[in-house]
Design a protein around this motif. Structure first.
Motif, PDB file in Angstrom:
ATOM      1  N   TYR A  93     -52.104 -14.988 -60.019  1.00  0.00           N
ATOM      2  CA  TYR A  93     -53.066 -14.898 -58.538  1.00  0.00           C
ATOM      3  C   TYR A  93     -52.394 -15.650 -57.422  1.00  0.00           C
ATOM      4  O   TYR A  93     -52.231 -15.572 -56.297  1.00  0.00           O
ATOM      5  N   ALA A  94     -51.772 -16.945 -57.885  1.00  0.00           N
ATOM      6  CA  ALA A  94     -51.034 -17.783 -56.896  1.00  0.00           C
ATOM      7  C   ALA A  94     -49.832 -17.145 -56.290  1.00  0.00           C
ATOM      8  O   ALA A  94     -49.658 -17.244 -55.196  1.00  0.00           O
ATOM      9  N   LEU A  95     -49.277 -16.390 -57.222  1.00  0.00           N
ATOM     10  CA  LEU A  95     -48.072 -15.586 -56.741  1.00  0.00           C
ATOM     11  C   LEU A  95     -48.258 -14.571 -55.782  1.00  0.00           C
ATOM     12  O   LEU A  95     -47.554 -14.236 -54.564  1.00  0.00           O
ATOM     13  N   ALA A  96     -49.372 -13.727 -56.037  1.00  0.00           N
ATOM     14  CA  ALA A  96     -50.051 -12.759 -55.395  1.00  0.00           C
ATOM     15  C   ALA A  96     -50.302 -13.280 -53.936  1.00  0.00           C
ATOM     16  O   ALA A  96     -50.280 -12.532 -52.883  1.00  0.00           O
ATOM     17  N   ASP A  97     -50.824 -14.423 -53.918  1.00  0.00           N
ATOM     18  CA  ASP A  97     -51.452 -14.946 -52.759  1.00  0.00           C
ATOM     19  C   ASP A  97     -50.322 -15.298 -51.840  1.00  0.00           C
ATOM     20  O   ASP A  97     -50.419 -15.193 -50.520  1.00  0.00           O
ATOM     21  N   LEU A  98     -49.247 -16.066 -52.328  1.00  0.00           N
ATOM     22  CA  LEU A  98     -48.019 -16.371 -51.827  1.00  0.00           C
ATOM     23  C   LEU A  98     -47.435 -14.812 -51.113  1.00  0.00           C
ATOM     24  O   LEU A  98     -47.082 -14.879 -49.954  1.00  0.00           O
ATOM     25  N   LEU A  99     -47.370 -14.234 -51.796  1.00  0.00           N
ATOM     26  CA  LEU A  99     -46.467 -12.867 -51.399  1.00  0.00           C
ATOM     27  C   LEU A  99     -47.292 -12.085 -50.403  1.00  0.00           C
ATOM     28  O   LEU A  99     -46.898 -11.580 -49.382  1.00  0.00           O
ATOM     29  N   GLU A 100     -48.599 -11.954 -50.419  1.00  0.00           N
ATOM     30  CA  GLU A 100     -49.497 -11.391 -49.356  1.00  0.00           C
ATOM     31  C   GLU A 100     -49.537 -12.228 -48.016  1.00  0.00           C
ATOM     32  O   GLU A 100     -49.458 -11.746 -47.054  1.00  0.00           O
ATOM     33  N   HIS A 101     -49.474 -13.513 -48.229  1.00  0.00           N
ATOM     34  CA  HIS A 101     -49.314 -14.470 -47.005  1.00  0.00           C
ATOM     35  C   HIS A 101     -47.929 -14.050 -46.128  1.00  0.00           C
ATOM     36  O   HIS A 101     -48.042 -14.225 -45.202  1.00  0.00           O
ATOM     37  N   ARG A 102     -46.961 -13.686 -47.068  1.00  0.00           N
ATOM     38  CA  ARG A 102     -45.533 -13.276 -46.465  1.00  0.00           C
ATOM     39  C   ARG A 102     -45.730 -11.908 -45.896  1.00  0.00           C
ATOM     40  O   ARG A 102     -44.605 -11.385 -45.491  1.00  0.00           O
ATOM     41  N   GLY A 103     -46.802 -10.903 -46.450  1.00  0.00           N
ATOM     42  CA  GLY A 103     -46.684  -9.605 -46.228  1.00  0.00           C
ATOM     43  C   GLY A 103     -45.608  -8.869 -47.105  1.00  0.00           C
ATOM     44  O   GLY A 103     -45.127  -7.758 -46.802  1.00  0.00           O
ATOM     45  N   ASP A 104     -45.389  -9.321 -48.317  1.00  0.00           N
ATOM     46  CA  ASP A 104     -44.581  -8.728 -49.209  1.00  0.00           C
ATOM     47  C   ASP A 104     -45.261  -7.658 -49.965  1.00  0.00           C
ATOM     48  O   ASP A 104     -46.553  -7.792 -50.396  1.00  0.00           O
ATOM     49  N   ASP A 105     -44.967  -6.334 -50.200  1.00  0.00           N
ATOM     50  CA  ASP A 105     -45.486  -5.459 -50.882  1.00  0.00           C
ATOM     51  C   ASP A 105     -45.736  -5.611 -52.149  1.00  0.00           C
ATOM     52  O   ASP A 105     -46.666  -4.791 -52.737  1.00  0.00           O
ATOM     53  N   GLY A 106     -45.116  -6.399 -52.786  1.00  0.00           N
ATOM     54  CA  GLY A 106     -45.391  -6.879 -54.314  1.00  0.00           C
ATOM     55  C   GLY A 106     -46.504  -7.542 -54.593  1.00  0.00           C
ATOM     56  O   GLY A 106     -46.979  -7.962 -55.687  1.00  0.00           O
ATOM     57  N   ALA A 107     -47.328  -7.993 -53.437  1.00  0.00           N
ATOM     58  CA  ALA A 107     -48.393  -8.893 -53.632  1.00  0.00           C
ATOM     59  C   ALA A 107     -49.644  -7.930 -54.355  1.00  0.00           C
ATOM     60  O   ALA A 107     -50.333  -8.558 -55.257  1.00  0.00           O
TER      61      ALA A 107
END
Length: 656
Positions: free
Chosen positions: A151-165
């Motif tokens: 979840y924390a990784l998804a949150d970080l990636l979403e914050h950066r706009g990364d498609d892997g979120a």
């Protein structure tokens, strides 16, 4: 971000298994005496050098928030190489405020393979702005199956706009993380909404506009919602109406269904916003009973928007008393939409002062509809300066219907120059009524081309009367096909005038029956007759006369008389004249004279001529001459010619 070192990250060795992301709960069946005995046993074992006992005892004390008691045991176990103790020592130090020292122990545990420590270390780095290090450790945690790490990784990636979120959010959701399930549903929802908007835009580019309202004064198409619906910007605002995604997932599940599934999973785990969204989805689908249950669940958990939505659901079911209870609860929690709803309710009950108080509360809560509704309230009370003030307040904040209402207010005060920019601003912001009103404004100035452009814009957005105006313009230009299209839209939207004009277009195309046809004629109602009847049933006088004529042509005198009478009583001089003709044929000349008199006084030349003939036959020559003079004046030409001959004959008779 959650506080690091929560109890979910403490026990990752299997000796104390905890569900990820949830608080540990005391087992009511555990005997306190037995627990105390277990603690004594652990202390004895730890004092004897048992590393595992020291680690477990330290975790137990840490869970009780006995930091002083836990620390020596955790340090001893950590020094002996216990990975779980190193992680828990990091948690303890973090809680004491020694973040850097905590990170050092988390690093040791993470390198040794602790997923919980990797998660804590990743969050530590993110808090300090070191996103590359944060991503590295969170990924280590997530790839080891740690749900909080995913979840924390998804949150970080979403914050950066990364498609892997989305991938990692899905992983966390599938492992039971309720916030991940909610956020995954929201992401799917947003993506589907964007796709839906694109599809609607493509459809709008090829489909003709639907129909809208009736021409008249600029005030006729204000769009101001009036006293019955003062919430003005849509009943349920915010998340309730923020519908979700409709994109594919690669698993063959339609995106709308998948979003609903994740909302349902999160809501079942107690996520109040997920319950709110789930209720909205079910409400849109018409499953009101289940929608109400989820709104109620969310509202009881403190979600003000759910309480507001539940209030609207109850109001629609006719239970305004309970609706007011939930609106009050939501409004007291700062929901402006609920405050507006309460204001509307009190206004409908004739309590303007209470209504004004709630509208002001809505405005204080940041809902600009409050200012718009205050304007409506003041306008209804004749407090025009105050209404203008509130309309301006809302209009300057971007409320398009307030801008439209302000323009109407200015126009009614004779300030055309001041009104036009506000109409334009409202129309450009998407107000269909403002676009229609601009059309009326330009038409009043004789600027037909500009008026037509705004009528077309409003018609394309579904404005019935704008569609009628476009249809009339197309008929005037000879474009019958496009005229029919717009008239159908307007008639379908409820415009009686459009239904009548559409019927006349269709009527003109009908082949006329042959005068030499033999045998019994079987009458089948045509489409144009259906449109005439629809307009007539809506009170359109000319349509009523036409329906009466069609009935008379079929030999249905009773039906013809009924329609003629309806038209005549509504002020139609043609209806009164035709009703008189029917009455004369039925032997009721005295009543016919009454209707012809009414028609003649309204300017019907043929009725005046008929009256002249009636009075002449009765020997009332003066009265006959008077009506003959009236018929000569009214016309048309052939009537005037016949009336003149009759008048001259009566004059000769009178002077003989």
């Amino acid at each position: 971000m959650d506080v690091m070192g929560d109890k979910a990250t403490l026990f990752e060795t299997g000796r104390f298994v905890q569900p990820s992301g949830e608080e540990a709960e005391a087992d009511p069946d555990v005997d306190e005496t037995g627990e105390a005995a277990e603690e004594v046993r652990l202390r004895l074992a730890a004092d004897a050098g048992d590393v595992e006992a020291a680690s477990v005892l330290g975790a137990l004390l840490l869970r009780r928030a006995d930091l002083d008691g836990a620390e020596p045991h955790l340090r001893a176990a950590t020094a002996a190489g216990d990975r779980a103790a190193a992680n828990n020592l990091g948690v303890l130090l973090h809680q004491r405020g020694y973040a850097d020292e905590a990170a050092g122990w988390w690093r040791i545990a993470a390198v040794a393979g602790s997923a919980a420590a990797a998660h804590a270390l990743g969050r530590h780095h993110r808090e300090r702005g070191d996103e590359p290090a944060a991503e590295y450790w969170l990924r280590q945690s997530a790839e080891q199956g740690h749900v909080l790490g995913a979840y924390a990784l998804a949150d970080l990636l979403e914050h950066r706009g990364d498609d892997g979120a989305e991938q990692w959010m899905r992983v966390a959701a599938e492992r039971g993380h309720r916030e991940a399930a909610y956020r995954l549903a929201r992401a799917l929802d947003r993506r589907a909404a964007e796709r839906g908007a694109l599809e609607r835009g493509a459809a709008d580019s090829v489909e003709p506009g639907r129909a809208g309202r009736t021409a008249g004064t600029p005030g006729a198409g204000t769009g101001a919602t009036g006293a019955a619906d003062r919430t003005a910007a849509g009943r349920r605002t915010g998340a309730v109406r923020d519908t979700g995604p409709r994109t594919g997932t690669g698993l063959g599940v339609p995106p709308a269904e998948e979003a609903e599934q994740w909302y349902r999973q999160a809501a079942a785990r107690g996520h109040r916003r997920a319950a709110l969204h789930l209720g909205a989805i079910l409400e849109r689908r018409g499953e009101l009973k289940e929608a109400g249950r989820w709104y109620l669940t969310s509202a009881k958990d403190g979600e003000a928007r759910a309480a507001c939505a539940l209030g609207f659901l109850l109001r629609d079911a006719g239970d305004t008393e309970n609706a007011a209870v939930w609106w009050l609860r939501a409004a007291q929690d700062g929901d402006g939409n609920a405050a507006n709803a309460l204001g509307a309710l009190h206004a409908e009950r004739g309590q303007p002062q209470t209504a004004e108080r709630w509208y002001r509360a809505a405005l204080d809560a940041g809902d600009v509809n409050g200012a718009y509704n205050l304007g409506l309230l003041c306008a209804e009370q004749g407090r025009t300066p105050q209404a203008e003030q509130w309309y301006r307040h809302a209009a300057y904040a971007g409320h398009r219907e307030a801008a439209n209402a302000l323009a109407i207010l200015l126009l009614q005060g004779g300030d055309t120059t001041g009104a036009e920019p506000w109409f334009s601003k409202a129309a450009e912001a998407g107000s269909v009524d403002a676009a229609f009103n601009l059309g009326i404004l330009y038409a009043g100035r004789g600027e037909d081309a500009a008026a037509l452009r705004w009528y077309e814009r409003a018609a394309a957005a579904g404005h019935t009367e704008a569609a009628l105006q476009v249809g009339i313009a197309r008929l005037r230009d000879g474009d019958e096909q496009d005229a029919e299209l717009h008239l159908r839209c307007a008639a379908g939207g409820g415009s009686a005038e459009a239904a009548y004009r559409l019927a006349t277009v269709l009527d003109a195309r009908r082949p006329r029956p042959s005068a030499h046809e033999l045998g019994e004629v079987v009458h089948e109602k045509t489409e144009c007759e259906e449109w005439y009847e629809r307009a007539a049933s809506q009170g359109h006088r000319r349509a009523q006369v036409r329906v009466g004529m069609l009935a008379a042509a079929r030999g249905d005198v009773v039906e013809a008389a009924r329609w003629y009478r309806l038209a005549a009583e509504a002020g139609s001089r043609n209806g009164a004249f035709n009703l008189g003709l029917l009455l004369v044929r039925e032997g009721s000349e005295p009543e016919a004279v009454v209707w012809w008199t009414r028609a003649a006084r309204e300017g019907h030349g043929r009725a005046a001529l008929r009256l002249a003939l009636v009075y002449a036959r009765r020997g009332e020559l003066d009265e006959g001459q008077r009506w003959a003079d009236r018929a000569v004046t009214l016309g048309p030409a052939e009537v005037a010619e016949r009336a003149a001959r009759l008048r001259d004959a009566l004059r000769q008779e009178l002077t003989a």
